[in-house]
Design an enzyme around this catalytic site. Sequence first.
Site, PDB file in Angstrom:
ATOM      1  N   ASP A  45     -21.691 -60.870  50.210  1.00  9.19           N
ATOM      2  CA  ASP A  45     -21.555 -59.551  50.542  1.00  9.19           C
ATOM      3  C   ASP A  45     -20.400 -59.179  51.543  1.00  9.19           C
ATOM      4  O   ASP A  45     -19.729 -58.309  51.103  1.00  9.19           O
ATOM      5  CB  ASP A  45     -22.709 -59.458  51.419  1.00  9.19           C
ATOM      6  CG  ASP A  45     -23.664 -58.403  51.180  1.00  9.19           C
ATOM      7  OD1 ASP A  45     -23.594 -57.551  50.161  1.00  9.19           O
ATOM      8  OD2 ASP A  45     -24.850 -58.336  51.538  1.00  9.19           O
ATOM      9  N   GLU A  68     -21.981 -50.633  52.323  1.00  7.91           N
ATOM     10  CA  GLU A  68     -23.221 -50.978  52.971  1.00  7.91           C
ATOM     11  C   GLU A  68     -23.074 -52.125  54.228  1.00  7.91           C
ATOM     12  O   GLU A  68     -23.980 -51.979  55.119  1.00  7.91           O
ATOM     13  CB  GLU A  68     -23.935 -51.745  52.019  1.00  7.91           C
ATOM     14  CG  GLU A  68     -25.435 -52.184  52.479  1.00  7.91           C
ATOM     15  CD  GLU A  68     -26.233 -52.884  51.418  1.00  7.91           C
ATOM     16  OE1 GLU A  68     -25.930 -53.101  50.390  1.00  7.91           O
ATOM     17  OE2 GLU A  68     -27.464 -52.500  51.416  1.00  7.91           O
ATOM     18  N   ASP A 121     -21.144 -50.556  47.144  1.00  7.63           N
ATOM     19  CA  ASP A 121     -22.418 -51.737  47.634  1.00  7.63           C
ATOM     20  C   ASP A 121     -21.854 -52.927  47.156  1.00  7.63           C
ATOM     21  O   ASP A 121     -21.572 -53.282  45.962  1.00  7.63           O
ATOM     22  CB  ASP A 121     -23.679 -51.286  46.690  1.00  7.63           C
ATOM     23  CG  ASP A 121     -24.810 -52.081  47.245  1.00  7.63           C
ATOM     24  OD1 ASP A 121     -24.509 -53.359  48.071  1.00  7.63           O
ATOM     25  OD2 ASP A 121     -26.073 -51.982  46.915  1.00  7.63           O
ATOM     26  N   ILE A 123     -22.737 -56.163  47.060  1.00 10.89           N
ATOM     27  CA  ILE A 123     -23.598 -56.706  46.202  1.00 10.89           C
ATOM     28  C   ILE A 123     -24.973 -55.961  46.076  1.00 10.89           C
ATOM     29  O   ILE A 123     -25.709 -56.028  47.229  1.00 10.89           O
ATOM     30  CB  ILE A 123     -23.856 -58.106  46.652  1.00 10.89           C
ATOM     31  CG1 ILE A 123     -22.757 -59.219  46.471  1.00 10.89           C
ATOM     32  CG2 ILE A 123     -25.196 -58.663  45.704  1.00 10.89           C
ATOM     33  CD1 ILE A 123     -23.174 -60.573  46.793  1.00 10.89           C
ATOM     34  N   ASP A 124     -25.165 -55.550  45.160  1.00 16.73           N
ATOM     35  CA  ASP A 124     -26.263 -54.682  44.937  1.00 16.73           C
ATOM     36  C   ASP A 124     -27.370 -55.498  44.080  1.00 16.73           C
ATOM     37  O   ASP A 124     -26.829 -56.154  43.227  1.00 16.73           O
ATOM     38  CB  ASP A 124     -25.980 -53.335  43.951  1.00 16.73           C
ATOM     39  CG  ASP A 124     -27.249 -52.492  43.748  1.00 16.73           C
ATOM     40  OD1 ASP A 124     -27.810 -52.407  44.598  1.00 16.73           O
ATOM     41  OD2 ASP A 124     -27.233 -51.828  42.733  1.00 16.73           O
ATOM     42  N   THR A 126     -29.324 -57.977  46.009  1.00 14.38           N
ATOM     43  CA  THR A 126     -29.260 -59.060  46.647  1.00 14.38           C
ATOM     44  C   THR A 126     -30.414 -60.243  46.181  1.00 14.38           C
ATOM     45  O   THR A 126     -29.929 -61.389  46.067  1.00 14.38           O
ATOM     46  CB  THR A 126     -29.327 -59.067  48.177  1.00 14.38           C
ATOM     47  OG1 THR A 126     -30.282 -58.486  48.459  1.00 14.38           O
ATOM     48  CG2 THR A 126     -27.830 -58.533  48.411  1.00 14.38           C
ATOM     49  N   ASP A 266     -26.423 -47.308  46.255  1.00 17.09           N
ATOM     50  CA  ASP A 266     -27.037 -47.813  45.236  1.00 17.09           C
ATOM     51  C   ASP A 266     -27.116 -46.878  44.119  1.00 17.09           C
ATOM     52  O   ASP A 266     -27.870 -47.287  42.894  1.00 17.09           O
ATOM     53  CB  ASP A 266     -28.664 -47.911  45.707  1.00 17.09           C
ATOM     54  CG  ASP A 266     -28.763 -49.083  46.729  1.00 17.09           C
ATOM     55  OD1 ASP A 266     -27.977 -50.077  46.637  1.00 17.09           O
ATOM     56  OD2 ASP A 266     -29.844 -48.760  47.631  1.00 17.09           O
TER      57      ASP A 266
HETATM   58  P1  AMP Z   1     -33.138 -52.802  42.975  1.00 14.75           P
HETATM   59  O1  AMP Z   1     -32.297 -54.005  42.576  1.00 14.75           O
HETATM   60  O2  AMP Z   1     -33.115 -51.700  42.048  1.00 14.75           O
HETATM   61  O3  AMP Z   1     -34.473 -53.150  43.478  1.00 14.75           O
HETATM   62  O4  AMP Z   1     -32.419 -52.017  44.419  1.00 14.75           O
HETATM   63  C1  AMP Z   1     -31.935 -52.885  45.236  1.00 14.75           C
HETATM   64  C2  AMP Z   1     -31.742 -51.734  46.535  1.00 14.75           C
HETATM   65  O5  AMP Z   1     -33.057 -51.197  46.660  1.00 14.75           O
HETATM   66  C3  AMP Z   1     -31.349 -52.237  47.684  1.00 14.75           C
HETATM   67  O6  AMP Z   1     -29.963 -52.018  47.606  1.00 14.75           O
HETATM   68  C4  AMP Z   1     -32.014 -51.535  48.675  1.00 14.75           C
HETATM   69  O7  AMP Z   1     -30.886 -50.474  49.298  1.00 14.75           O
HETATM   70  C5  AMP Z   1     -32.922 -50.702  48.072  1.00 14.75           C
HETATM   71  N1  AMP Z   1     -34.153 -50.430  48.671  1.00 14.75           N
HETATM   72  C6  AMP Z   1     -34.549 -51.002  49.855  1.00 14.75           C
HETATM   73  N2  AMP Z   1     -35.699 -50.836  50.061  1.00 14.75           N
HETATM   74  C7  AMP Z   1     -36.275 -49.944  49.380  1.00 14.75           C
HETATM   75  C8  AMP Z   1     -37.278 -48.824  49.115  1.00 14.75           C
HETATM   76  N3  AMP Z   1     -38.303 -48.887  49.887  1.00 14.75           N
HETATM   77  N4  AMP Z   1     -37.332 -47.996  47.978  1.00 14.75           N
HETATM   78  C9  AMP Z   1     -36.349 -48.063  47.133  1.00 14.75           C
HETATM   79  N5  AMP Z   1     -35.250 -48.813  47.343  1.00 14.75           N
HETATM   80  C10 AMP Z   1     -35.049 -49.677  48.395  1.00 14.75           C
HETATM   81 MG    MG Z   2     -27.759 -52.047  46.947  1.00 12.70          MG
END
Ligand code: AMP
Ligand code: MG
Length: 321
Positions: A45, A68, A121, A123-124, A126, A266
């Site tokens: 990250d 981030e 981001d 690393i999106d 993680t 994101d």
């Molecule tokens: P994903 O890989 O699509 O599940 O998304 C990852 C991203 O979800 C992370 O980078 C977080 O910023 C975000 N995230 C964290 N908590 C939540 C939440 N409660 N609802 C939606 N997104 C979230």
């Molecule tokens: Mg992310």
Amino acid sequence: MAYDTEKKVALDVALAAAHLCDRVRQEIVPESIEKDDRSPVTVADFGSQAVICQGLGVAFPQDPIVGEEDSADLRSPERAPQLQLVTRYVQGTLPTATPDAVVQWIDRGNAQGGDRFWTLDPIDGTKGFLRGDQYAVALALVEGGEVKVGVLACPALSFGSGEPGLVFVAVRGEGASWMPLKGGDPQPLQVVTGAEADGFRFVESVESGHGDQTRQSAIAQAVGITQASIRMDSQAKYAAVAAGQAALYLRLPSPKTPDYREKIWDHAAGVLIIEEAGGRVTDMLGQPLDFSQGSKLVNNQGVVASNGVIHETVIAALQQG
Ligand code: AMP
Ligand code: MG
């Protein structure tokens, strides 16, 4: 062409960051998983954000970066070994990097935004990174509240039997394309067309807490998608829709966090890549995503990204319950 330099620089820095993340994943993730230690995420990250902010800082010194991470955690004396490790990985790209320079680069990513800014981001996804699943390095340029350039580097993503490692790029008004991370000719991206939802797939998060999987399945069924979802971490979901592998990406608020507001980093890159591949992205009410309100999409709830053809039907289904 508009934004030519921005596109080139964004691709260069995102590729360098993706290679850094990939090296961390191969070298230190496997052993730390056994110890239930999340520190490789920290290393990748911070390393990714340092490399990208350094490159953007040289090319566009006036541009704020809304990233981030911030380096506060990394500056404490007890974190010195971690900072050394981050620096070692950054040196793979920037051989003269020092720990001091690395924290300064990272903190270049702490800006608040403005009329023109980058959002990052490093690393999106993680959790996907740690599991050996999907993750992405996501970088976008926002101007006047509109995403103008978007890059998504996905080191673990492949199409068909192709080698993993793909990068996606879009410039507003100029289309979207993909190429292998290791280099190659750009190929145009195009969402699936045709109104027959029967063969369509939809994508959603792996993490059940990042959405409402029950409602997402119900909505997909209501618009005629009969197959089960493809679950993927990160903005690789946007890439899947842009490339026509899925017709729909649903991200409805989790019942556990109904007031959650999405972070701009994101979504920004993925949104432009889908739009330029011929698709559409809105919130769950059908409103455009508003990138002009700082680090969160405060004016939007949920995200619906589609091939465009089925978009209104999806929004109508959401309004019915
Ligand atoms: P994903 O890989 O699509 O599940 O998304 C990852 C991203 O979800 C992370 O980078 C977080 O910023 C975000 N995230 C964290 N908590 C939540 C939440 N409660 N609802 C939606 N997104 C979230
Ligand atoms: Mg992310």
